[in-house]
Scaffold this motif. Structure first.
Motif, PDB file in Angstrom:
ATOM      1  N   LYS A 178       0.849  -1.194   0.000  1.00 36.06           N
ATOM      2  CA  LYS A 178       0.000   0.000   0.000  1.00 36.06           C
ATOM      3  C   LYS A 178       0.881   1.239   0.000  1.00 36.06           C
ATOM      4  O   LYS A 178       2.001   1.218   0.519  1.00 36.06           O
ATOM      5  CB  LYS A 178      -0.898   0.040   1.233  1.00 36.06           C
ATOM      6  CG  LYS A 178      -1.928  -1.080   1.318  1.00 36.06           C
ATOM      7  CD  LYS A 178      -2.802  -0.899   2.553  1.00 36.06           C
ATOM      8  CE  LYS A 178      -3.846  -2.003   2.658  1.00 36.06           C
ATOM      9  NZ  LYS A 178      -4.729  -1.816   3.849  1.00 36.06           N
ATOM     10  N   ASP A 179       0.348   2.329  -0.598  1.00 36.39           N
ATOM     11  CA  ASP A 179       1.089   3.583  -0.497  1.00 36.39           C
ATOM     12  C   ASP A 179       0.773   4.242   0.846  1.00 36.39           C
ATOM     13  O   ASP A 179       0.027   3.698   1.663  1.00 36.39           O
ATOM     14  CB  ASP A 179       0.778   4.509  -1.690  1.00 36.39           C
ATOM     15  CG  ASP A 179      -0.657   5.001  -1.729  1.00 36.39           C
ATOM     16  OD1 ASP A 179      -1.261   5.201  -0.648  1.00 36.39           O
ATOM     17  OD2 ASP A 179      -1.197   5.210  -2.836  1.00 36.39           O
ATOM     18  N   ASP A 180       1.331   5.406   1.072  1.00 38.19           N
ATOM     19  CA  ASP A 180       1.211   6.048   2.392  1.00 38.19           C
ATOM     20  C   ASP A 180      -0.229   6.355   2.789  1.00 38.19           C
ATOM     21  O   ASP A 180      -0.546   6.454   3.975  1.00 38.19           O
ATOM     22  CB  ASP A 180       2.026   7.348   2.427  1.00 38.19           C
ATOM     23  CG  ASP A 180       3.518   7.087   2.379  1.00 38.19           C
ATOM     24  OD1 ASP A 180       3.916   5.932   2.657  1.00 38.19           O
ATOM     25  OD2 ASP A 180       4.274   8.024   2.069  1.00 38.19           O
ATOM     26  N   GLY A 183      -3.615   3.585  -0.771  1.00 39.38           N
ATOM     27  CA  GLY A 183      -3.874   3.166  -2.142  1.00 39.38           C
ATOM     28  C   GLY A 183      -3.060   1.928  -2.494  1.00 39.38           C
ATOM     29  O   GLY A 183      -2.023   1.654  -1.871  1.00 39.38           O
ATOM     30  N   ARG A 184      -3.541   1.201  -3.494  1.00 38.79           N
ATOM     31  CA  ARG A 184      -2.816   0.003  -3.930  1.00 38.79           C
ATOM     32  C   ARG A 184      -2.606   0.001  -5.443  1.00 38.79           C
ATOM     33  O   ARG A 184      -2.495  -1.055  -6.057  1.00 38.79           O
ATOM     34  CB  ARG A 184      -3.565  -1.255  -3.505  1.00 38.79           C
ATOM     35  CG  ARG A 184      -3.750  -1.358  -1.998  1.00 38.79           C
ATOM     36  CD  ARG A 184      -4.117  -2.769  -1.568  1.00 38.79           C
ATOM     37  NE  ARG A 184      -5.374  -3.213  -2.156  1.00 38.79           N
ATOM     38  CZ  ARG A 184      -5.874  -4.440  -1.981  1.00 38.79           C
ATOM     39  NH1 ARG A 184      -5.209  -5.328  -1.249  1.00 38.79           N
ATOM     40  NH2 ARG A 184      -7.032  -4.771  -2.521  1.00 38.79           N
ATOM     41  N   SER A 188      -2.450   6.060  -6.916  1.00 38.84           N
ATOM     42  CA  SER A 188      -1.181   6.048  -6.184  1.00 38.84           C
ATOM     43  C   SER A 188      -0.114   6.790  -6.977  1.00 38.84           C
ATOM     44  O   SER A 188      -0.204   6.898  -8.205  1.00 38.84           O
ATOM     45  CB  SER A 188      -0.731   4.606  -5.930  1.00 38.84           C
ATOM     46  OG  SER A 188      -1.591   3.953  -5.029  1.00 38.84           O
ATOM     47  N   TRP A 192       5.443   5.088  -6.122  1.00 34.19           N
ATOM     48  CA  TRP A 192       5.001   3.837  -5.496  1.00 34.19           C
ATOM     49  C   TRP A 192       4.976   2.705  -6.517  1.00 34.19           C
ATOM     50  O   TRP A 192       5.441   1.601  -6.260  1.00 34.19           O
ATOM     51  CB  TRP A 192       3.612   4.023  -4.880  1.00 34.19           C
ATOM     52  CG  TRP A 192       3.086   2.758  -4.257  1.00 34.19           C
ATOM     53  CD1 TRP A 192       3.311   2.320  -2.992  1.00 34.19           C
ATOM     54  CD2 TRP A 192       2.266   1.765  -4.892  1.00 34.19           C
ATOM     55  NE1 TRP A 192       2.681   1.102  -2.787  1.00 34.19           N
ATOM     56  CE2 TRP A 192       2.036   0.740  -3.945  1.00 34.19           C
ATOM     57  CE3 TRP A 192       1.707   1.638  -6.161  1.00 34.19           C
ATOM     58  CZ2 TRP A 192       1.266  -0.389  -4.225  1.00 34.19           C
ATOM     59  CZ3 TRP A 192       0.941   0.510  -6.441  1.00 34.19           C
ATOM     60  CH2 TRP A 192       0.728  -0.478  -5.487  1.00 34.19           C
ATOM     61  N   TRP A 193       4.457   2.975  -7.707  1.00 29.70           N
ATOM     62  CA  TRP A 193       4.436   1.966  -8.760  1.00 29.70           C
ATOM     63  C   TRP A 193       5.857   1.509  -9.098  1.00 29.70           C
ATOM     64  O   TRP A 193       6.132   0.317  -9.240  1.00 29.70           O
ATOM     65  CB  TRP A 193       3.775   2.530 -10.012  1.00 29.70           C
ATOM     66  CG  TRP A 193       2.288   2.625  -9.972  1.00 29.70           C
ATOM     67  CD1 TRP A 193       1.537   3.662  -9.495  1.00 29.70           C
ATOM     68  CD2 TRP A 193       1.352   1.644 -10.430  1.00 29.70           C
ATOM     69  NE1 TRP A 193       0.197   3.387  -9.636  1.00 29.70           N
ATOM     70  CE2 TRP A 193       0.050   2.167 -10.205  1.00 29.70           C
ATOM     71  CE3 TRP A 193       1.486   0.393 -11.017  1.00 29.70           C
ATOM     72  CZ2 TRP A 193      -1.107   1.464 -10.558  1.00 29.70           C
ATOM     73  CZ3 TRP A 193       0.344  -0.313 -11.370  1.00 29.70           C
ATOM     74  CH2 TRP A 193      -0.938   0.220 -11.133  1.00 29.70           C
ATOM     75  N   HIS A 241       0.257  11.102 -10.066  1.00 28.96           N
ATOM     76  CA  HIS A 241      -0.542   9.986  -9.554  1.00 28.96           C
ATOM     77  C   HIS A 241      -1.319   9.390 -10.736  1.00 28.96           C
ATOM     78  O   HIS A 241      -1.923  10.128 -11.512  1.00 28.96           O
ATOM     79  CB  HIS A 241      -1.530  10.462  -8.486  1.00 28.96           C
ATOM     80  CG  HIS A 241      -0.906  10.749  -7.164  1.00 28.96           C
ATOM     81  ND1 HIS A 241       0.062  11.723  -6.980  1.00 28.96           N
ATOM     82  CD2 HIS A 241      -1.108  10.183  -5.939  1.00 28.96           C
ATOM     83  CE1 HIS A 241       0.422  11.746  -5.705  1.00 28.96           C
ATOM     84  NE2 HIS A 241      -0.266  10.820  -5.058  1.00 28.96           N
ATOM     85  N   PRO A 267      -8.024   0.286  -3.278  1.00 28.15           N
ATOM     86  CA  PRO A 267      -7.861   0.199  -1.821  1.00 28.15           C
ATOM     87  C   PRO A 267      -8.570  -1.045  -1.272  1.00 28.15           C
ATOM     88  O   PRO A 267      -9.550  -1.533  -1.850  1.00 28.15           O
ATOM     89  CB  PRO A 267      -8.525   1.487  -1.322  1.00 28.15           C
ATOM     90  CG  PRO A 267      -8.411   2.440  -2.475  1.00 28.15           C
ATOM     91  CD  PRO A 267      -8.572   1.599  -3.693  1.00 28.15           C
ATOM     92  N   LEU A 303      -7.799   9.610  -1.071  1.00 23.63           N
ATOM     93  CA  LEU A 303      -6.682   9.678  -2.012  1.00 23.63           C
ATOM     94  C   LEU A 303      -6.827  10.862  -2.957  1.00 23.63           C
ATOM     95  O   LEU A 303      -5.852  11.547  -3.277  1.00 23.63           O
ATOM     96  CB  LEU A 303      -6.607   8.385  -2.832  1.00 23.63           C
ATOM     97  CG  LEU A 303      -6.174   7.118  -2.101  1.00 23.63           C
ATOM     98  CD1 LEU A 303      -6.403   5.893  -2.978  1.00 23.63           C
ATOM     99  CD2 LEU A 303      -4.708   7.214  -1.710  1.00 23.63           C
TER     100      LEU A 303
END
Length: 357
Positions: A178-180, A183-184, A188, A192-193, A241, A267, A303
């Motif tokens: 998960k991001d901060d 999000g997944r 995101s 993160w990706w 994002h 999420p 998000l």
């Protein structure tokens, strides 16, 4: 539909394209998607995307005159060819009106959209029949659309070079699930990706499935037979994002697999609502259908709150059995899924009561 698309066929670089006269290839409104591909799902690439209103100063894009010149130069299109295209456009209502002469800057903008047209046809994402039909829907007569298509096919497109992709970044794949903000994947940040999934080239298969990118294309491998394709949003407020992505499978999968693929990028509080069947819009020359599923997720609203766009507790997944172009779905929905267009916000039927693919 709150989808962030690559301008359904219209380039970011052409936000100011000639609309006074009416027509212009690859400028027909539609439900087409963002996206890309990879090596197994083999493909090659090129541009496309939709700009968002933004109070902050946007970074330099191909919408700036100098950037349009650079874009055309990189595509192998010089001013001689630009003016030849402009003359055809002026004579056939692709400019400021029939017989009204456009200037060089207007002609460059028209040329930049037609570079996109050439590349989309080259990878099989669109057809000349579809482009002519789209232009006629946009105001061209049959003869005008045919004249433009003939010039593009025989004189303009043979000079257009394929997109040259930037080299893939070096990656260390040790990112969290998960991001901060919880999000997944969808909504995101790009960072993160890049920390979680390997980037792959925007391949020909991806381009054939989702169209050639305008803007920065990114593609990630999620599984041996599954890639995610997206365009990094140009709006400064979106802070890189990914708020709309396409999941492309190497061959059609069952709905259960498709739903799991969509949920894996949403999420963890996402819950699916009843699916809704959709059909292509009336103006499309294609007969086709799709299936849409909206997902309720309170996390998605959080998000999006910080990004200033579509801050709703929803996401949506549109399933296509073959694919989706700027002209709508390719073929009927069969219960098998080749492509998922995953976006923030919910998709709802229009005024006619029909959901558009």
């Amino acid at each position: 539909m709150p989808r962030y698309r690559r301008a359904a066929g219209t380039a970011l670089i052409v936000a100011a394209v000639l609309t006074v006269g009416g027509c212009g290839s690859d400028t027909q409104p539609s439900a087409a998607h963002t996206s890309a591909a990879s090596e197994d799902v083999t493909t090659d690439s090129a541009p496309e995307a939709e700009s968002e209103p933004d109070a902050e100063p946007a970074e330099t894009t191909a919408g700036d005159d100098t950037s349009i010149e650079d874009f055309l130069a990189a595509a192998g299109v010089d001013d001689v060819l630009v003016n030849q295209l402009g003359e055809i456009g002026d004579a056939n209502n692709y400019g400021l009106g029939v017989g009204v002469e456009t200037g060089l800057e207007d002609r460059r903008r028209l040329a930049s959209t037609q570079v996109d047209t050439c590349r989309n046809v080259a990878v099989g994402y669109r057809t000349w029949d579809g482009i002519q039909s789209s232009d006629e829907s946009g105001g061209a007569t049959e003869d005008q659309a045919a004249a433009m298509a003939d010039f593009l096919q025989t004189e303009f497109c043979p000079h257009v070079a394929p997109l040259k992709e930037a080299p893939l970044p070096e990656q260390t794949l040790s990112g969290p699930s998960k991001d901060d903000l919880g999000g997944r994947g969808l909504a995101s940040p790009l960072a993160w990706w890049d920390a979680r999934y390997p980037r792959v080239p925007w391949s020909k298969a991806c381009a054939a499935q989702t169209g050639m990118p305008i803007g920065e294309p990114v593609a990630y491998r999620l599984a041996k037979d599954e890639v995610v394709c997206a365009i990094v949003p140009p709006a400064v407020s979106l802070k890189e994002h990914l708020i709309s992505v396409d999941v492309v499978f190497s061959s059609p999968v069952e709905e259960d697999r498709a739903r799991k693929a969509a949920l894996a990028l949403l999420p963890s509080d996402a819950s699916a609502t009843e699916p809704t069947e959709g059909t292509n819009p009336d103006w499309s020359y294609l007969g086709g259908g799709c299936l849409n599923i909206n997902f309720r997720t309170a996390t998605m609203k959080g998000l999006m709150d910080g990004l200033g766009k579509d801050a709703e507790p929803w996401a949506s997944a549109m399933y296509y059995s073959d694919g989706a172009t700027e002209d709508g779905a390719v073929g009927d929905y069969t219960g098998k899924v080749k492509q998922i267009s995953l976006s923030t916000g919910a998709n709802e039927p229009g005024a006619s009561g029909e959901l558009a693919c």
